[in-house]
Design a protein around this motif. Structure first.
Motif, PDB file in Angstrom:
ATOM      1  N   LYS A 105       0.797  -1.068   0.011  1.00 37.45           N
ATOM      2  CA  LYS A 105      -0.055   0.144   0.177  1.00 37.45           C
ATOM      3  C   LYS A 105       0.808   1.227   0.096  1.00 37.45           C
ATOM      4  O   LYS A 105       2.086   1.270   0.771  1.00 37.45           O
ATOM      5  N   THR A 113      -4.780  -8.048  -1.941  1.00 42.16           N
ATOM      6  CA  THR A 113      -4.483  -8.246  -0.437  1.00 42.16           C
ATOM      7  C   THR A 113      -2.974  -7.711  -0.345  1.00 42.16           C
ATOM      8  O   THR A 113      -2.115  -8.117  -1.364  1.00 42.16           O
ATOM      9  N   TYR A 128      -8.204  -5.812   0.910  1.00 37.86           N
ATOM     10  CA  TYR A 128      -8.911  -4.587   0.502  1.00 37.86           C
ATOM     11  C   TYR A 128      -9.735  -4.723  -0.732  1.00 37.86           C
ATOM     12  O   TYR A 128      -9.172  -5.145  -1.860  1.00 37.86           O
ATOM     13  N   GLN A 129     -10.965  -4.584  -0.565  1.00 28.30           N
ATOM     14  CA  GLN A 129     -12.114  -4.549  -1.689  1.00 28.30           C
ATOM     15  C   GLN A 129     -11.907  -3.444  -2.886  1.00 28.30           C
ATOM     16  O   GLN A 129     -11.426  -2.319  -2.636  1.00 28.30           O
ATOM     17  N   GLN A 132     -13.342  -0.642  -5.054  1.00 28.17           N
ATOM     18  CA  GLN A 132     -14.174   0.363  -4.737  1.00 28.17           C
ATOM     19  C   GLN A 132     -15.185   1.086  -5.653  1.00 28.17           C
ATOM     20  O   GLN A 132     -14.549   1.172  -6.941  1.00 28.17           O
ATOM     21  N   MET A 160     -11.987 -10.059   3.819  1.00 26.96           N
ATOM     22  CA  MET A 160     -12.134  -8.487   3.326  1.00 26.96           C
ATOM     23  C   MET A 160     -13.355  -7.909   4.036  1.00 26.96           C
ATOM     24  O   MET A 160     -13.677  -6.662   3.659  1.00 26.96           O
ATOM     25  N   SER A 211     -13.174  -4.057   5.148  1.00 26.45           N
ATOM     26  CA  SER A 211     -12.740  -3.154   4.147  1.00 26.45           C
ATOM     27  C   SER A 211     -14.199  -2.694   3.441  1.00 26.45           C
ATOM     28  O   SER A 211     -15.134  -3.178   3.431  1.00 26.45           O
ATOM     29  N   SER A 214     -18.519  -7.578   2.894  1.00 24.53           N
ATOM     30  CA  SER A 214     -17.588  -6.195   3.182  1.00 24.53           C
ATOM     31  C   SER A 214     -18.503  -4.951   3.705  1.00 24.53           C
ATOM     32  O   SER A 214     -19.731  -5.107   4.046  1.00 24.53           O
TER      33      SER A 214
END
Length: 832
Positions: free
Chosen positions: A127, A159, A166-167, A169, A199, A202, A227
């Motif tokens: 990230k 991931t 993390y999904q 968005q 997840m 997230s 989520s």
């Protein structure tokens, strides 16, 4: 200029080499093993469009599939993918602003395959990610005939190196038709899965809207939300085994969805599970369930229309994210449940596997009615949640064999929590739903932490509105249940820039003069057309957003009246129905049996009373002001029975309020007497009419206004004809009340012996002589109850004179009041 292709490799080379966007067309035809992988970053200004020559004109067979890697601003449109094999039909890896639109998907495989998949790039795991997936759209497609595990659509993500997921968005799934997903698999055959357990913490901000699900039976969860911060709205679920499940995650919202069982039979899956059509199942924190409609569902336990099981974990207290986290801080409001096998089910513990109680659940302003089982059921009796659930302003109406509440040990409902009354809903053939009507009760908003400003149809919802998903309104309808023409490749897509004109709702007016404001939401000039003399509207024109005030004059009639006004703007015309309630026929009348010291009404005679070991339905109960008691009597030898009431004085009888028992239809007549109680002394108060009918709830009066005032009435006889429709000889009066225009004797004896009227009959003048206290006020009434004179007098002596020259010939009633507020009334005649 658009380029045309018949070969997958040529198409890939051209698209990937594009530096300035463009349109790339695959010529109509059938292509086998058409495999294409794209990796290109287009822009919003210079997008890429990959499309069939005509929508549905290109069929891709065999192992045909598309992959988009590290790509952006590409549209894939108009293909029929009828494939086989073990690949996802479309896969997005680290992509944004990819649109998959107007395609048809079908896949024959023996593997668990995710047909359309959105995820990240496998080695982009630090990230902030270089290629996070976001803002993709899947719309106007058909997904059909899935027979193996896997999902029609999977929203996944990326991931990081610490195994935190993390999904993707801000993706949108809309206007798709999902159908024929089955038979039931043990797991992993949802039609849509958003996120997964690891997840669940997230935020996805995914929107699933305006989709149609039909016969989607492959998994207990038709749509599985795993989520946080997602919205599922305005979708229609038909004939599908399973539920919309908020399985993991928090802050999710289900709004304005329709669920129809459509008579789909309960059955058994290959693994022995019982399959039901269901509604919404809820776990997690801060979920919102509002404005949803559920009809004809068979589900129970996991699959009830609204399911709140217990949990096996509490958010923040478990390291395992795959558990069933208890529902906490959940709002369930303004939902309609009609004719389901079950209603709201609470407390299922999965054979003692779940032990975590619910926490802070609000259930408010919902409408539930049905004819079987319980509208609210504590599934496992020991798991009654009591004060963990707050109930406010719900309308629950059990019919036939249904009960309001079952299995409860501590839960019970008072009138602020649940009202058991008829919702007066009507079936709307156009939408195929049960909707509220002008007579549906209005409840105040029981929701304090959520703004709910519109109903399931997109109409304005005022603070005081109908319970359930639909608020009665004559505004235009924005959202209806979807059918196959509303979704898929051939469905029309509304242009958001087109003309718009919407009206807020308006409640029925009372009988008195009143005004209400209507909000107009518009992007055009508009005018008001009104041709009704008892309605006024200001202003009568405007531009864009605004408001109008609608005012009505007092309704002088005893009937509801209605009219319509239209508001026109651009090419749009909206109709607003104005409804005004009737005047109260009891206004201005005096209740005779008011339980005051002047109330001398009693039972003079009754033909029969139902007195048994278990019943005490005596005649006096009809006068006790208690709707929980009643008089009942059975006709004798087929002859109608009689009950005679002694009014305890002489009255100008104008109206009788009559209440019988719930759900029964009684016929009767009303007769009055001014002298005695012999048969010849009585006359029919409604001459020339057929029998009167009473068909009310126990605690609601029906008013019977006499066509002519029965002047000087002393006795009232009710002749009962039982219930001819059933048939039954039984008559019942729960309560009866008598109303007069002016009392002729009650509380008047101290004054009566000291008053002299002359001459009688009179012509132009009536003289009044008081032998005691001087008279202060004089009122004269016609025999129809109309006040024709009201005059204060100052007697300097014991006499006064009234000018009667303006009154027509006939009988009148004079009412005199002295300084001690004692009354005297009597009849006098004018003969000019």
């Amino acid at each position: 200029m658009a380029q045309t292709f018949t070969d997958a490799e040529d198409l890939v080379d051209a698209v990937n080499a594009s530096t300035n966007g463009g349109t790339f067309i695959v010529k109509n035809g059938t292509y086998n093993d058409f495999e294409a992988t794209f990796e290109v970053m287009a822009t919003a200004v210079t997008p890429i469009i990959i499309k069939a020559e005509t929508v549905g004109g290109v069929t891709l067979t065999g192992e045909s599939h598309f992959v988009f890697k590290k790509s952006a601003h590409i549209t894939l449109e108009g293909f029929v993918i009828d494939g086989v094999g073990d690949n996802s039909l479309i896969k997005l890896e680290g992509c944004n602003n990819i649109r998959i639109t107007r395609n048809i998907f079908e896949l024959v495989t023996e593997e668990s395959i995710k047909w359309v998949y959105i995820g990240g790039v496998y080695n982009d795991n630090t990230k902030p990610f270089v290629y996070p997936s976001h803002n993709n759209r899947i719309d106007h497609n058909i997904f059909q005939n899935k027979t193996t595990p896997g999902h029609y659509i999977t929203i996944d993500g990326t991931t990081d190196s610490n195994d935190v997921a993390y999904q993707s968005q801000y993706d949108r799934i809309d206007h798709n038709h999902f159908k024929n997903n089955g038979p039931r698999a043990v797991n992993e055959q949802e039609s849509i899965r958003i996120g997964w357990s690891e997840m669940s913490q997230s935020s996805g901000y995914t929107i699933v809207e305006f989709n149609l699900f039909e016969d989607c039976d492959g998994d207990p969860e038709i749509v599985s939300i795993k989520s946080s911060d997602n919205t599922v709205r305005h979708n229609t679920f038909k004939s599908s085994y399973g539920t919309l499940s908020f399985r993991h995650g928090n802050n999710n919202r289900a709004e304005g969805n329709y669920f129809f069982g459509n008579g789909k039979a309960i059955t058994t899956s290959p693994d022995g599970a019982t399959l039901y059509t269901g509604g919404i199942r809820i776990y997690g924190k801060n979920q919102v369930i509002i404005n949803n409609y559920m009809e004809g569902l068979t589900g129970t336990r996991w699959d009830a229309p609204i399911t709140l099981t217990l949990g096996d974990a509490i958010d923040g207290q478990s390291s395992s994210l795959s558990k069933h986290f208890r529902a906490e801080n959940v709002l369930i409001a303004y939902n309609t449940l009609v004719n389901n096998s079950h209603g709201i089910e609470i407390g299922y513990d999965n054979n003692n596997a779940y032990s975590k109680d619910l926490e802070n659940i609000t259930i408010a302003n919902n409408l539930i009615t049905g004819s079987e089982n319980a509208l609210v059921e504590i599934v496992d009796t020991d798991n009654d949640q009591g004060d963990n659930i707050t109930w406010k302003n719900n309308l629950f109406f059990p019919k036939d064999n249904a009960v309001l509440l079952a299995g409860a040990t501590s839960t019970s409902f008072d009138m602020s929590e649940v009202v058991n009354e008829n919702p007066n809903i009507i079936f709307d053939a156009d939408s195929g739903t049960w909707k509220t009507s002008a007579t549906t009760p209005l409840y105040s908003n029981g929701v304090t932490n959520e703004s709910i400003s519109e109903d399931i149809e997109g109409q304005m919802r005022p603070t005081s509105s109908n319970p359930g998903a639909d608020h009665f309104s004559t505004e235009s309808i924005r959202y209806k249940p979807l059918n196959s023409t509303d979704v898929g490749p051939d469905a029309y897509e509304i242009d958001d820039t087109s003309e718009s004109l919407y009206l807020s709702s308006i409640a029925p007016f009372p009988a008195s003069e009143a005004s209400q404001n209507v909000t107009i939401t518009s992007n055009v000039d508009w005018t008001v057309n009104n041709s009704t003399n008892w309605v006024s509207v200001t202003p009568t024109s405007g531009s864009n957003n605004g408001s109008i005030e609608i005012s009505v004059l007092q309704n002088p009639t005893f009937s509801t009246r209605s009219t319509q006004i239209t508001i026109e703007g651009g090419n749009i015309s909206r109709t607003l129905e104005i409804i005004q309630g009737p005047a109260d026929p009891k206004d201005g009348l005096i209740l005779i049996n008011d339980q005051s010291s002047n109330d001398n009404v009693s039972i003079h005679y009754v033909f029969a009373e139902e007195i048994t070991d278990t019943k005490n339905n005596i005649a006096a109960h009809s006068l006790d002001k208690n709707f929980d008691t009643q008089w009942s009597g059975k006709n004798i030898d087929g002859e109608p029975g009689e009950i005679i009431f002694d009014l305890g004085g002489t009255y100008n009888l104008q109206l009788i309020d009559y209440a019988s028992t719930n759900g029964k239809r009684y016929e009767f007549q009303i007769w009055t007497s001014t002298t005695g109680t012999a048969e010849a002394d009585f006359s029919n108060a409604f001459p020339g009419e057929s029998n009167l009918v009473c068909e009310t709830n126990n605690d609601v009066f029906t008013s019977y206004k006499l066509p002519q005032v029965a002047v000087g009435t002393k006795y009232v006889k009710i002749i009962g004809f039982g219930q001819p429709d059933r048939p039954s000889d039984w008559n019942t009066i729960s309560e009866i009340e008598f109303y007069s225009t002016v009392s002729l004797s009650t509380s008047s004896e101290p004054l009566q012996t000291r008053i002299l009227l002359y001459p009688v009959p009179t012509k132009n003048q009536l003289h009044i002589k008081s032998l005691d206290t001087p008279v202060k006020n004089i009122k004269i009434y016609g025999v129809d109850g109309r006040l024709v004179l009201n005059q204060d007098v100052k007697m300097t002596s014991s006499e006064a004179t009234i000018n009667t020259s303006t009154l027509k010939n006939g009988a009148y009633i004079i009412n005199l009041t002295n300084e001690n507020s004692l009354n005297h009334s009597e009849i006098f005649i004018i003969s000019q």
